[in-house]
Design an enzyme around this catalytic site. Sequence first.
Site, mmCIF file in Angstrom:
data_model
loop_
_atom_site.group_PDB
_atom_site.id
_atom_site.type_symbol
_atom_site.label_atom_id
_atom_site.label_comp_id
_atom_site.label_asym_id
_atom_site.label_seq_id
_atom_site.Cartn_x
_atom_site.Cartn_y
_atom_site.Cartn_z
ATOM 1 N N CYS A 126 -10.334 -8.656 -1.012
ATOM 2 C CA CYS A 126 -11.235 -8.451 -2.155
ATOM 3 C C CYS A 126 -12.628 -8.060 -1.662
ATOM 4 O O CYS A 126 -13.084 -8.543 -0.625
ATOM 5 C CB CYS A 126 -11.363 -9.734 -2.972
ATOM 6 S SG CYS A 126 -9.804 -10.366 -3.563
ATOM 7 N N ASN A 174 -0.986 1.734 -5.934
ATOM 8 C CA ASN A 174 -1.404 1.010 -7.134
ATOM 9 C C ASN A 174 -2.884 0.686 -7.065
ATOM 10 O O ASN A 174 -3.446 0.466 -5.995
ATOM 11 C CB ASN A 174 -0.560 -0.249 -7.347
ATOM 12 C CG ASN A 174 -1.172 -1.483 -6.703
ATOM 13 O OD1 ASN A 174 -2.067 -2.110 -7.276
ATOM 14 N ND2 ASN A 174 -0.726 -1.805 -5.493
ATOM 15 N N GLY A 219 8.205 -6.978 -1.736
ATOM 16 C CA GLY A 219 7.451 -6.579 -2.914
ATOM 17 C C GLY A 219 8.010 -5.392 -3.664
ATOM 18 O O GLY A 219 8.886 -5.528 -4.531
ATOM 19 N N THR A 220 7.560 -4.206 -3.299
ATOM 20 C CA THR A 220 7.794 -2.997 -4.093
ATOM 21 C C THR A 220 9.264 -2.737 -4.416
ATOM 22 O O THR A 220 9.592 -2.272 -5.514
ATOM 23 C CB THR A 220 7.166 -1.785 -3.367
ATOM 24 O OG1 THR A 220 5.758 -2.035 -3.241
ATOM 25 C CG2 THR A 220 7.376 -0.495 -4.129
ATOM 26 N N LYS A 245 0.952 -13.562 -8.533
ATOM 27 C CA LYS A 245 -0.118 -12.562 -8.420
ATOM 28 C C LYS A 245 -1.471 -13.273 -8.256
ATOM 29 O O LYS A 245 -1.612 -14.450 -8.601
ATOM 30 C CB LYS A 245 -0.119 -11.622 -9.624
ATOM 31 C CG LYS A 245 -0.466 -12.286 -10.931
ATOM 32 C CD LYS A 245 -0.226 -11.356 -12.100
ATOM 33 C CE LYS A 245 -1.223 -10.209 -12.076
ATOM 34 N NZ LYS A 245 -1.094 -9.347 -13.280
ATOM 35 N N ASN A 286 -1.304 -6.599 3.646
ATOM 36 C CA ASN A 286 -1.580 -6.166 2.287
ATOM 37 C C ASN A 286 -1.405 -4.643 2.231
ATOM 38 O O ASN A 286 -1.011 -4.036 3.225
ATOM 39 C CB ASN A 286 -3.012 -6.580 1.900
ATOM 40 C CG ASN A 286 -3.114 -6.927 0.426
ATOM 41 O OD1 ASN A 286 -2.577 -6.212 -0.416
ATOM 42 N ND2 ASN A 286 -3.793 -8.009 0.115
ATOM 43 N N THR A 287 -1.700 -4.033 1.117
ATOM 44 C CA THR A 287 -1.476 -2.585 0.979
ATOM 45 C C THR A 287 -2.483 -1.775 1.807
ATOM 46 O O THR A 287 -3.547 -2.269 2.166
ATOM 47 C CB THR A 287 -1.589 -2.167 -0.501
ATOM 48 O OG1 THR A 287 -2.834 -2.657 -1.002
ATOM 49 C CG2 THR A 287 -0.460 -2.739 -1.323
ATOM 50 N N LEU A 330 -6.175 -6.283 -9.530
ATOM 51 C CA LEU A 330 -6.020 -7.746 -9.541
ATOM 52 C C LEU A 330 -6.276 -8.357 -10.921
ATOM 53 O O LEU A 330 -6.843 -9.441 -11.054
ATOM 54 C CB LEU A 330 -6.923 -8.394 -8.473
ATOM 55 C CG LEU A 330 -6.639 -7.922 -7.041
ATOM 56 C CD1 LEU A 330 -7.717 -8.397 -6.079
ATOM 57 C CD2 LEU A 330 -5.267 -8.419 -6.565
HETATM 58 C C1 LIG Z 1 1.493 -3.653 -8.041
HETATM 59 C C2 LIG Z 1 1.079 -4.489 -6.850
HETATM 60 C C3 LIG Z 1 0.223 -5.571 -7.046
HETATM 61 C C4 LIG Z 1 -0.177 -6.362 -5.962
HETATM 62 N N1 LIG Z 1 -1.000 -7.456 -6.167
HETATM 63 C C5 LIG Z 1 -1.342 -8.261 -5.119
HETATM 64 C C6 LIG Z 1 -2.117 -9.450 -5.337
HETATM 65 O O1 LIG Z 1 -2.461 -9.811 -6.483
HETATM 66 N N2 LIG Z 1 -2.477 -10.194 -4.245
HETATM 67 C C7 LIG Z 1 -2.070 -9.844 -2.972
HETATM 68 O O2 LIG Z 1 -2.399 -10.554 -2.013
HETATM 69 N N3 LIG Z 1 -1.284 -8.758 -2.754
HETATM 70 C C8 LIG Z 1 -0.920 -7.963 -3.784
HETATM 71 N N4 LIG Z 1 -0.120 -6.853 -3.566
HETATM 72 C C9 LIG Z 1 0.350 -6.553 -2.189
HETATM 73 C C10 LIG Z 1 1.775 -7.036 -1.955
HETATM 74 O O3 LIG Z 1 1.859 -8.449 -2.064
HETATM 75 C C11 LIG Z 1 2.282 -6.611 -0.547
HETATM 76 O O4 LIG Z 1 1.409 -7.112 0.435
HETATM 77 C C12 LIG Z 1 2.366 -5.099 -0.411
HETATM 78 O O5 LIG Z 1 2.805 -4.488 -1.599
HETATM 79 C C13 LIG Z 1 3.292 -4.667 0.746
HETATM 80 O O6 LIG Z 1 4.615 -5.113 0.531
HETATM 81 P P1 LIG Z 1 5.776 -4.165 -0.121
HETATM 82 O O7 LIG Z 1 5.718 -2.862 0.639
HETATM 83 O O8 LIG Z 1 7.052 -4.922 0.070
HETATM 84 O O9 LIG Z 1 5.413 -3.985 -1.549
HETATM 85 C C14 LIG Z 1 0.286 -6.049 -4.642
HETATM 86 C C15 LIG Z 1 1.161 -4.955 -4.469
HETATM 87 C C16 LIG Z 1 1.569 -4.186 -5.544
HETATM 88 C C17 LIG Z 1 2.522 -3.036 -5.311
#
Ligand SMILES: Cc1cc2nc3c(=O)[nH]c(=O)nc-3n(C[C@H](O)[C@H](O)[C@H](O)COP(=O)(O)O)c2cc1C
Length: 324
Positions: free
Chosen positions: A144, A83, A279-280, A59, A206-207, A87
């Site tokens: 960020c 979410n 990820g998720t 993370k 990213n999200t 961070l």
């Molecule tokens: C709870 C949560 C926390 C996350 N924290 C970070 C983070 O600290 N740094 C980052 O670059 N992406 C973070 N992400 C984004 C994920 O790494 C990823 O890019 C995103 O969830 C899409 O992938 P997924 O659909 O497989 O989850 C986070 C996602 C989730 C769901």
Amino acid sequence: MAGQADLTPAGSVGEEPLAVRLGGLCLPNPIIAASGTFGFGPEYAPFVRLSRLGAVAVKGVSLDPWPGNPPPRVWETPAGLLNSIGLQNPGVEVFCRDDLPFLRQAGTRVVVNIIGKTVEEYARVAERLEREAGIDALEVNISCPNVKEGGIAFGQDPEHAALVTRAVRAVTDRPLIVKLSPNVSDPVAIAQAVAEAGADILSAINTVVGMAIDLERLRPALGAVTGGLSGPAIKPIALRIVYEVSQAVGIPVIGIGGIETAEDVLEFLVAGASAVMVGTVTFRHPRRMEEIIEALPALLRRHGFRSVNEAVGAAWPGRSGGGR
Ligand SMILES: Cc1cc2nc3c(=O)[nH]c(=O)nc-3n(C[C@H](O)[C@H](O)[C@H](O)COP(=O)(O)O)c2cc1C
């Protein structure tokens, strides 16, 4: 196509069908735990053999501790998860003291995701990590908010994205991944800017910014009002960005967004990703990454590919569309 990545010869690693080489980052397979969804590693160690994964992206780590956002911080939607964790993390000093030693002995490849509120903060985190062994790559989260520029995210502007990349590049020779935001009108422009500024690898995406309403309270569901959407809902957005960006830049791209199965992984590979982050889905199926790694060789063969690298970009215009 100008600047098109020729990953097949450079990316091949011996006879291992799953092994990949992304610039200077060599992985036994292309499946990487996505940042923020796998903690710092120990949380999942009872369920997953960390050494089996291609890598673990931890993370986000900042210079000082970040407290995160007010609750509620997660909200389920029909095809994804919102979410607004914000961070939260203990800061780089505590990470190096308490968390990195576990990862070092876990037998996996370690990607440290770094975050900051200013260009200098990103650079100082990277600089601090230079003193530590056992880190295989840095991943810069440019989503960020830039506090010196009114809070607009670094990753929303090619110039600011390049400034962060250049600052981190200046202090490290480690493989440098820059993670793209989907919340922009032209991801290719950002990708080209960070590639020129010294990124070795891109990760996308990213999200996606979204929100939900809690009808019981007649209020935004998340404490921070908006949050990041992840999971299957964002897969088509991620595929589109990976497809466009991977053809436009000459460096490898790691695909991320809604991956749940080996078939999803293959879709990202043929769209142009050289590896993926998952990820998720791990929240619901902690073993899923290992299952994907087990399923991938047969799936590649079924589609006529002898290796992961052969599949990369097979869906690009002008490519034969498969190993058949
Ligand atoms: C709870 C949560 C926390 C996350 N924290 C970070 C983070 O600290 N740094 C980052 O670059 N992406 C973070 N992400 C984004 C994920 O790494 C990823 O890019 C995103 O969830 C899409 O992938 P997924 O659909 O497989 O989850 C986070 C996602 C989730 C769901």
